[in-house]
Each structure stands twice: as structure tokens, then as C-alpha cells.
Motif scaffolding. Structure first.
Motif, PDB file in Angstrom:
ATOM      1  N   ARG A  58      28.737 -40.822  11.621  1.00  0.00           N
ATOM      2  CA  ARG A  58      28.735 -39.650  12.511  1.00  0.00           C
ATOM      3  C   ARG A  58      27.308 -39.160  12.755  1.00  0.00           C
ATOM      4  NH1 ARG A  58      28.515 -34.259  12.515  1.00  0.00           N
ATOM      5  NH2 ARG A  58      29.730 -33.145  14.083  1.00  0.00           N
ATOM      6  N   GLU A  59      26.521 -39.096  11.709  1.00  0.00           N
ATOM      7  CA  GLU A  59      25.123 -38.658  11.859  1.00  0.00           C
ATOM      8  C   GLU A  59      24.347 -39.638  12.747  1.00  0.00           C
ATOM      9  OE1 GLU A  59      23.918 -35.688  10.975  1.00  0.00           O
ATOM     10  OE2 GLU A  59      25.985 -35.312  10.370  1.00  0.00           O
ATOM     11  N   GLN A  60      24.633 -40.932  12.606  1.00  0.00           N
ATOM     12  CA  GLN A  60      23.959 -41.917  13.444  1.00  0.00           C
ATOM     13  C   GLN A  60      24.414 -41.801  14.891  1.00  0.00           C
ATOM     14  OE1 GLN A  60      21.418 -43.618  12.408  1.00  0.00           O
ATOM     15  NE2 GLN A  60      21.065 -44.561  14.403  1.00  0.00           N
ATOM     16  N   ALA A  61      25.692 -41.483  15.102  1.00  0.00           N
ATOM     17  CA  ALA A  61      26.187 -41.288  16.463  1.00  0.00           C
ATOM     18  C   ALA A  61      25.435 -40.136  17.136  1.00  0.00           C
ATOM     19  CB  ALA A  61      27.689 -41.016  16.438  1.00  0.00           C
ATOM     20  N   LEU A  62      25.255 -39.040  16.418  1.00  0.00           N
ATOM     21  CA  LEU A  62      24.517 -37.899  16.967  1.00  0.00           C
ATOM     22  C   LEU A  62      23.063 -38.256  17.242  1.00  0.00           C
ATOM     23  CD1 LEU A  62      26.072 -35.100  14.749  1.00  0.00           C
ATOM     24  CD2 LEU A  62      26.339 -35.351  17.239  1.00  0.00           C
ATOM     25  N   ALA A  98      31.845 -37.468  21.867  1.00  0.00           N
ATOM     26  CA  ALA A  98      30.966 -36.308  21.791  1.00  0.00           C
ATOM     27  C   ALA A  98      31.262 -35.379  22.959  1.00  0.00           C
ATOM     28  CB  ALA A  98      29.504 -36.759  21.831  1.00  0.00           C
ATOM     29  N   THR A  99      31.481 -34.102  22.644  1.00  0.00           N
ATOM     30  CA  THR A  99      31.768 -33.104  23.670  1.00  0.00           C
ATOM     31  C   THR A  99      30.925 -31.857  23.410  1.00  0.00           C
ATOM     32  OG1 THR A  99      33.650 -32.302  22.369  1.00  0.00           O
ATOM     33  CG2 THR A  99      34.138 -33.926  24.100  1.00  0.00           C
ATOM     34  N   ASP A 100      31.077 -30.862  24.259  1.00  0.00           N
ATOM     35  CA  ASP A 100      30.259 -29.642  24.175  1.00  0.00           C
ATOM     36  C   ASP A 100      28.780 -30.031  24.150  1.00  0.00           C
ATOM     37  OD1 ASP A 100      32.667 -28.233  24.039  1.00  0.00           O
ATOM     38  OD2 ASP A 100      32.640 -28.150  21.847  1.00  0.00           O
ATOM     39  N   LEU A 101      28.394 -30.853  25.128  1.00  0.00           N
ATOM     40  CA  LEU A 101      27.033 -31.381  25.175  1.00  0.00           C
ATOM     41  C   LEU A 101      26.032 -30.315  25.602  1.00  0.00           C
ATOM     42  CD1 LEU A 101      27.649 -34.869  26.821  1.00  0.00           C
ATOM     43  CD2 LEU A 101      27.726 -34.237  24.405  1.00  0.00           C
ATOM     44  N   VAL A 102      24.859 -30.361  24.980  1.00  0.00           N
ATOM     45  CA  VAL A 102      23.780 -29.437  25.276  1.00  0.00           C
ATOM     46  C   VAL A 102      22.498 -30.256  25.444  1.00  0.00           C
ATOM     47  CG1 VAL A 102      22.433 -27.490  24.396  1.00  0.00           C
ATOM     48  CG2 VAL A 102      24.875 -27.644  23.884  1.00  0.00           C
ATOM     49  N   GLU A 103      21.814 -30.028  26.560  1.00  0.00           N
ATOM     50  CA  GLU A 103      20.560 -30.750  26.773  1.00  0.00           C
ATOM     51  C   GLU A 103      19.520 -30.245  25.781  1.00  0.00           C
ATOM     52  OE1 GLU A 103      17.850 -32.402  30.438  1.00  0.00           O
ATOM     53  OE2 GLU A 103      19.346 -30.865  30.836  1.00  0.00           O
ATOM     54  N   LEU A 104      18.841 -31.175  25.136  1.00  0.00           N
ATOM     55  CA  LEU A 104      17.831 -30.832  24.141  1.00  0.00           C
ATOM     56  C   LEU A 104      16.518 -30.472  24.832  1.00  0.00           C
ATOM     57  CD1 LEU A 104      18.542 -33.757  21.649  1.00  0.00           C
ATOM     58  CD2 LEU A 104      19.370 -31.390  21.511  1.00  0.00           C
TER      59      LEU A 104
END
Length: 153
Positions: A58-62, A98-104
Motif C-alpha cells: 500500500r505504501e508503495q502504491a501511494l 486510489a480515490t479522493d485524489l489531491v494534486e501535490l
């Protein structure tokens, strides 16, 4: 054959597991296009990458999502674990939605070979046509999208 009397198959390859991220932003997907030397062209696919030993999938997916798209996710849920090519690879593909995406504010630095990745938004409704029409031809991405998105009749 297993008794040694038939043709011998080549040995299988032991390869690291990978993550595949189906990134959903409203009614669209965030796909990426990057050059793949094995086929000599830029390929449209979901964000994907190897899982380093000892790293939580999961951490790698993020991390892959951030590095390849410049987005973070408020939710990143495990969907399935698929064999990439069970006839010759040990590799498993851990699929996440992955949902609730936020541009970094800043895209994290990843693999230098991935500097030319293009983020390609695609309406979810266009996905069947993209797969049938040869726009999206990466089999692992198609498998990830198939298990991560709701099927419609």
C-alpha cells in the motif's frame, strides 16, 4: 512433462512483486504514458512499479502514484493480488484503487528513467472503447482496471 520424458520448458524467472494503481478522480482515471524499450514505444498504462523488499505494498502504491502522477490519495484500498504471467514469472501484481485524489505541491523525485512520464486523464466511460480500439494495450493495466472498477451491464 513432469516425468522428464517430454519437452523441457525454460525455467521461470523470480521477479519482484509490483503494485498497480487505479487512480480515480471523479468520473475520470489518471493514466500515464511512458516509453517502454521492450516494445519501442510510449505505452498508456496505470501507475505501476516494483515493490522493494520489505516495503508495504500500500505504501508503495501511494509512492508510485505520487512519483508518476504528482497526486496523493485520501483513500488507497487494496483490490486484488493477481499473477502477472504465471507461466514464467513469480511476480504478483497488487492492485489498489486510489480515490479522493489531491494534486501535490511538488512531484516527488522518482526513477530518472521516468522523467518523461505524461499524465493522461481519461473518462471512465471511454475505457471500453480505449481497450477495444487498441489505445490501451497494456495487459497488466487492463487486468488492474477490470478488477478495480465496477462492472456495468
Amino acid at each position: 512433462m513432469s516425468d522428464g520424458s517430454g519437452p523441457r520448458r525454460p525455467a521461470y524467472q523470480i521477479t519482484p512483486d509490483v503494485v498497480a494503481v487505479v487512480a480515480v478522480r471523479g468520473t475520470e482515471l489518471l493514466l500515464i504514458r511512458e516509453f517502454r524499450p521492450a516494445v519501442g514505444e510510449r505505452v498508456l498504462q496505470v501507475p505501476m512499479g516494483k515493490i522493494p523488499a520489505g516495503t508495504d505494498p500500500r505504501e508503495q502504491a501511494l509512492a508510485e502514484l505520487a512519483e508518476e502522477t504528482g497526486f496523493g490519495a485520501g483513500r488507497c484500498e487494496f483490490v486484488a493480488c493477481l499473477f502477472s504471467a504465471p507461466g514464467w514469472l513469480t511476480q504478483r501484481m497488487h492492485v489498489f484503487r486510489a480515490t479522493d485524489l489531491v494534486e501535490l505541491a511538488e512531484r516527488p523525485v522518482g526513477d530518472p528513467d521516468e522523467a518523461d512520464i505524461e499524465v493522461v486523464p481519461m473518462p471512465v466511460a471511454d475505457l471500453p472503447k480505449a481497450m477495444a480500439g487498441g489505445v490501451l494495450r497494456d495487459a497488466r493495466s487492463i487486468a488492474a482496471l477490470t478488477v478495480a472498477l465496477p462492472l456495468t451491464a
